[in-house]
Design a protein around this motif. Structure first.
Motif, PDB file in Angstrom:
ATOM      1  N   THR A 310      29.588   4.027 -25.459  1.00 31.14           N
ATOM      2  CA  THR A 310      28.480   3.313 -26.642  1.00 31.14           C
ATOM      3  C   THR A 310      29.070   2.041 -26.904  1.00 31.14           C
ATOM      4  O   THR A 310      28.080   0.991 -27.448  1.00 31.14           O
ATOM      5  CB  THR A 310      28.247   4.053 -27.881  1.00 31.14           C
ATOM      6  OG1 THR A 310      26.934   3.780 -28.406  1.00 31.14           O
ATOM      7  CG2 THR A 310      29.232   4.083 -28.949  1.00 31.14           C
ATOM      8  N   PRO A 312      29.820  -1.614 -27.174  1.00 31.86           N
ATOM      9  CA  PRO A 312      29.401  -2.836 -26.387  1.00 31.86           C
ATOM     10  C   PRO A 312      30.525  -3.769 -26.013  1.00 31.86           C
ATOM     11  O   PRO A 312      30.331  -4.447 -25.208  1.00 31.86           O
ATOM     12  CB  PRO A 312      28.276  -3.513 -27.388  1.00 31.86           C
ATOM     13  CG  PRO A 312      28.730  -2.886 -28.767  1.00 31.86           C
ATOM     14  CD  PRO A 312      29.353  -1.748 -28.653  1.00 31.86           C
ATOM     15  N   SER A 350      36.460  -5.408 -31.853  1.00 36.67           N
ATOM     16  CA  SER A 350      35.230  -4.659 -32.391  1.00 36.67           C
ATOM     17  C   SER A 350      34.443  -5.567 -33.197  1.00 36.67           C
ATOM     18  O   SER A 350      34.801  -6.272 -33.959  1.00 36.67           O
ATOM     19  CB  SER A 350      35.625  -3.414 -33.179  1.00 36.67           C
ATOM     20  OG  SER A 350      34.658  -2.921 -33.784  1.00 36.67           O
ATOM     21  N   THR A 351      33.175  -5.474 -33.188  1.00 40.17           N
ATOM     22  CA  THR A 351      32.548  -6.073 -34.041  1.00 40.17           C
ATOM     23  C   THR A 351      31.946  -5.353 -35.181  1.00 40.17           C
ATOM     24  O   THR A 351      31.243  -5.926 -36.554  1.00 40.17           O
ATOM     25  CB  THR A 351      30.841  -6.498 -33.656  1.00 40.17           C
ATOM     26  OG1 THR A 351      30.451  -5.391 -33.269  1.00 40.17           O
ATOM     27  CG2 THR A 351      31.086  -7.286 -32.253  1.00 40.17           C
ATOM     28  N   LEU A 352      32.432  -4.257 -35.411  1.00 37.87           N
ATOM     29  CA  LEU A 352      32.443  -3.163 -36.237  1.00 37.87           C
ATOM     30  C   LEU A 352      30.535  -2.808 -36.701  1.00 37.87           C
ATOM     31  O   LEU A 352      30.218  -2.540 -37.876  1.00 37.87           O
ATOM     32  CB  LEU A 352      32.913  -3.674 -37.935  1.00 37.87           C
ATOM     33  CG  LEU A 352      34.347  -4.140 -38.009  1.00 37.87           C
ATOM     34  CD1 LEU A 352      34.615  -4.635 -39.573  1.00 37.87           C
ATOM     35  CD2 LEU A 352      35.538  -2.920 -37.588  1.00 37.87           C
ATOM     36  N   CYS A 353      30.358  -2.578 -35.424  1.00 33.16           N
ATOM     37  CA  CYS A 353      28.740  -2.324 -35.425  1.00 33.16           C
ATOM     38  C   CYS A 353      28.754  -0.813 -35.762  1.00 33.16           C
ATOM     39  O   CYS A 353      27.424  -0.653 -36.274  1.00 33.16           O
ATOM     40  CB  CYS A 353      28.283  -2.695 -34.061  1.00 33.16           C
ATOM     41  SG  CYS A 353      28.690  -1.432 -32.818  1.00 33.16           S
ATOM     42  N   SER A 355      28.510   1.900 -34.160  1.00 35.93           N
ATOM     43  CA  SER A 355      27.705   2.770 -33.091  1.00 35.93           C
ATOM     44  C   SER A 355      28.854   4.007 -32.778  1.00 35.93           C
ATOM     45  O   SER A 355      28.361   5.070 -32.299  1.00 35.93           O
ATOM     46  CB  SER A 355      27.565   2.115 -31.981  1.00 35.93           C
ATOM     47  OG  SER A 355      26.925   2.762 -30.846  1.00 35.93           O
ATOM     48  N   ASP A 358      28.521   6.679 -35.398  1.00 33.03           N
ATOM     49  CA  ASP A 358      27.404   7.365 -35.222  1.00 33.03           C
ATOM     50  C   ASP A 358      27.215   8.397 -34.041  1.00 33.03           C
ATOM     51  O   ASP A 358      26.546   9.468 -34.138  1.00 33.03           O
ATOM     52  CB  ASP A 358      26.157   6.462 -35.231  1.00 33.03           C
ATOM     53  CG  ASP A 358      25.716   6.305 -36.651  1.00 33.03           C
ATOM     54  OD1 ASP A 358      26.416   6.642 -37.661  1.00 33.03           O
ATOM     55  OD2 ASP A 358      24.640   5.275 -36.884  1.00 33.03           O
TER      56      ASP A 358
END
Lengths: 454, 251
Positions: A310, A312, A350-353, A355, A358
């Motif tokens: 997952t 990106p 990481s963009t700390l999104c 994902s 989750d």
């Protein structure tokens, strides 16, 4: 090499980056469809999280219970405090039995311990029997993914490799043909091996047995043909009861590949007649991680790889860019505990999104832990000097409204006046492939005071 | 509470203040149209996220304290950003937790969240006759749960999409990847330039492939990143903040 540098090299071949991204997104998509076919999915995740919390809080007791029950089943149990001890124990078992050839099914722990290289130095031939693992072994590369070790290779790359190593036809890239060649090659090795080694997906405290999940049946073939079976496991692989397997087996394969269950979920509860079974229980930094309150939950990990599929960033930088046995988001919260300096760029990859958190079947708060590692890395002075200084200045500026306003106004004016070549020099990483926003004459505040403050 | 009785403060993120005043104006006007009296505390600067996400939380503490000082006397604090609002809620935990800090953390809202959950808006008297692609910024999406994230299993919802659907003549497109990150990520955008840009390019391609004429979202930071790539590549997609569309701006 740090992550941004390795990732930039990976991205030089944009089409290949896109291919890599799509291959993994396909798996993520399959996982979504599979998870959504289980209405109680979120409840399963909650259960898995709760079971793991219980395990980590009572790990000492469960380990002892497991050892006692395993011994009762006729399994020899060994304890290794670190990678070196693990490798020595494994070698000791093999040496006693004069083993010349060891067949292995996939074990990330032995990758972590660099077992293959160690045994080869001692003159033992090691054959990885998981197809992906065998591919990277033949290519003399580390795996780039924990579930799909050779996901970075295209079928054409594998065709070239197999032509060179297994004598397949030059230019052949048909997956079925290549897989058949690998089957024949591995079959010979299964039949001639003196011992087998497997990983452990779950170790059941109440029964003293282990469960190994594979799709290729290679673990079963190796274990059932060879007279010695060694299973290497990290201390966190324990689950209290057999009934808990139902929770984890349902989550594991769906999260990993979107399959409802792995093709083989093999239970080993003792040596087969006339043979030996050993379990090596390894710490190698796990107790230390357990002691870090903010990061202990990372030990929930069941190694499904969903956070990689997952992520990106992972999809667009490849597993090797992380430079650690376990790449991707989970690797980026496990590795700093091993060597903060060496892996200091990983929590920033990481963009700390969010994902990863989750998608995680055992609800590890991965992105929160990435944020927390960043704080530690800065405190331990492992940030680049320029970044640290920039943040100090920014912190001061944002605490002083007048200074902020002055800097903003001056900065915008400068951007407007400076020739484009000066703005977009090599020092402007933002501007390498992106334009900056048009700097307006008026800030919002300026406008507000003019138009609303009477 | 009646809208007119609310004491609402406008929080404009630093980079919006400096580079996108039109987004601040649209937010202010949009709230005013709902009958809310909005104040803009003029000594506000930043929430402190740039420092914190870089690992330098300590360097952001004074900024956080200043934020609380500026906003502590309001019933609600509303900003056109999910990212900065999430920072206030989640990461103002290292300064002493006074009543003022606790209140500010609890009462700071993202604009669309405020329109949906507090003002309970049901319609907008504006038209936007374009094909619009909505970018769901991650912090609003997964951090504040403003929409069902694609990883979780459950009922689908999206506060932003529901608001946009109230705009007349709008055509909302569907994306192949409905909530993938655009790759901005604060300092990530420069520290991991290669991956950041590739992520941005891929998001834009998804919007274009599905026919977007306008790309919108709730965080100008993500939009700034994608707009930067669009401008450089001279792509034919317009970028607008969701507040501008809801406030009736035309392309």
């Amino acid at each position: 090499m740090n992550h941004p540098t390795a990732a930039a090299i990976f991205n030089k071949d944009e089409l290949r980056t896109e291919w890599h991204d799509k291959a993994l997104w396909y798996v993520r998509n399959k996982r979504d469809l599979s998870a959504k076919s289980v209405p109680e999915w979120e409840e399963l995740r909650n259960l898995a999280e709760a079971i793991k919390a219980n395990v980590l809080s009572n790990l000492d007791n469960y380990l002892i219970e497991f050892e006692e029950n395993a011994q009762r089943n006729g399994i020899k149990v060994h304890w290794a405090k670190d990678a070196a001890e693990h490798n020595k124990i494994v070698h000791g078992i093999l040496e006693k039995k004069s083993v010349k050839k060891l067949v292995k099914s996939k074990s990330m722990l032995t990758e972590e311990c660099h077992l293959n290289g160690y045994l080869e130095e001692q003159g033992i031939e090691v054959v990885d029997t998981d197809l992906g693992e065998r591919i990277v072994q033949l290519a003399k590369e580390p795996p780039s993914h924990i579930v799909m070790p050779a996901i970075h290779k295209k079928k054409e790359d594998i065709g070239t490799l197999f032509h060179e190593k297994l004598g397949t036809e030059q230019g052949a890239s048909d997956p079925q043909y290549l897989t058949e060649a690998a089957r024949q090659h591995l079959r010979v090795n299964f039949l001639s091996a003196d011992a087998s080694l497997s990983g452990v997906n779950f170790a059941i405290a109440e029964t003293g047995g282990i469960v190994v999940c594979t799709n290729e049946g290679n673990a079963d073939l190796g274990i059932n043909l060879a007279p010695v079976h060694i299973a290497s496991m990290g201390i966190e692989k324990i689950i209290p009861k057999a009934e808990h397997l139902g929770v984890f087996l349902r989550l594991l394969a769906r999260s990993a590949t979107g399959q409802p269950i792995t093709s083989f979920s093999s239970h080993f509860h003792g040596p087969k007649p006339g043979s030996e079974m050993h379990i090596v229980i390894v710490d190698n930094g796990r107790t230390e991680q357990l002691g870090r309150e903010d990061f202990r939950k990372s030990l929930n990990c069941i190694r499904c790889g969903a956070c990689m599929n997952t992520c990106p960033v992972y999809r667009r930088s490849g597993g090797h860019s992380y430079g650690y046995t376990v790449p991707g988001p989970i690797g980026s919260i496990l590795s700093p505990g091993k060597d903060l300096k060496k892996y200091s760029t990983l929590p920033f990859a990481s963009t700390l999104c969010g994902s990863c958190s989750d998608v995680c079947p055992v609800k590890i708060d991965i992105h929160t832990q990435l944020y927390k590692w960043r704080q530690i890395i800065a405190k331990e002075h492992q940030l680049p000097w320029s970044k640290r200084q920039a943040m100090k200045i920014a912190g001061y500026m944002f605490a002083h409204p007048k200074l902020y306003r002055f800097a903003g106004k001056a900065g915008r004016a400068m951007l407007r006046m400076m020739p484009r070549t000066l703005v977009y020099g090599p020092w402007n990483a933002w501007g390498k492939q992106r334009d900056l926003p048009e700097p307006p004459k008026e800030s919002f505040r300026d406008w507000y005071i003019k138009n609303r403050k009477k | 509470m009646k809208h007119s009785a609310m004491k609402v403060a406008l929080f404009i993120p630093c980079y919006v203040d400096q580079f996108y005043p039109q987004v601040g104006i649209a937010t202010l006007e949009l709230l005013e149209k709902q009958g809310v009296e909005v104040h803009f505390p003029t000594d506000q600067t930043c929430c402190g996220q740039p420092m914190a996400n870089s690992g330098c939380e300590d360097q952001g503490q004074e900024t956080a304290k200043l934020f609380v000082e500026n906003f502590k006397d309001y019933d609600y604090i509303v900003g056109p950003t999910g990212s900065c609002v999430l920072h206030v809620r989640e990461h103002f935990n290292k300064i002493p937790q006074t009543e003022a800090v606790k209140k500010v953390r609890a009462k700071t809202y993202e604009l669309c969240e405020f329109l949906t959950d507090v003002l309970k808006v049901h319609s907008f008297d504006v038209s936007f006759p374009y094909k619009v692609g909505l970018h769901l910024s991650c912090h609003g999406q997964r951090g504040m749960r403003m929409a069902q994230s694609s990883e979780l299993v459950g009922q689908d919802f999206s506060k932003m999409r529901s608001l946009l659907a109230m705009v007349k003549d709008i055509q909302l497109i569907d994306l192949d990847r409905k909530d993938e990150c655009c790759g901005f990520g604060g300092t990530f955008a420069v520290a991991e330039e290669a991956v950041s840009v590739k992520m941005g390019k891929d998001r834009i391609a998804d919007h274009k492939k599905n026919g977007a004429q306008v790309l919108t979202g709730g965080d100008m930071s993500c939009l700034m990143h994608m707009e930067g790539i669009i401008k450089r590549k001279k792509e034919d997609v317009k970028v607008m903040h969701i507040a501008e569309i809801l406030n009736g701006k035309t392309v």
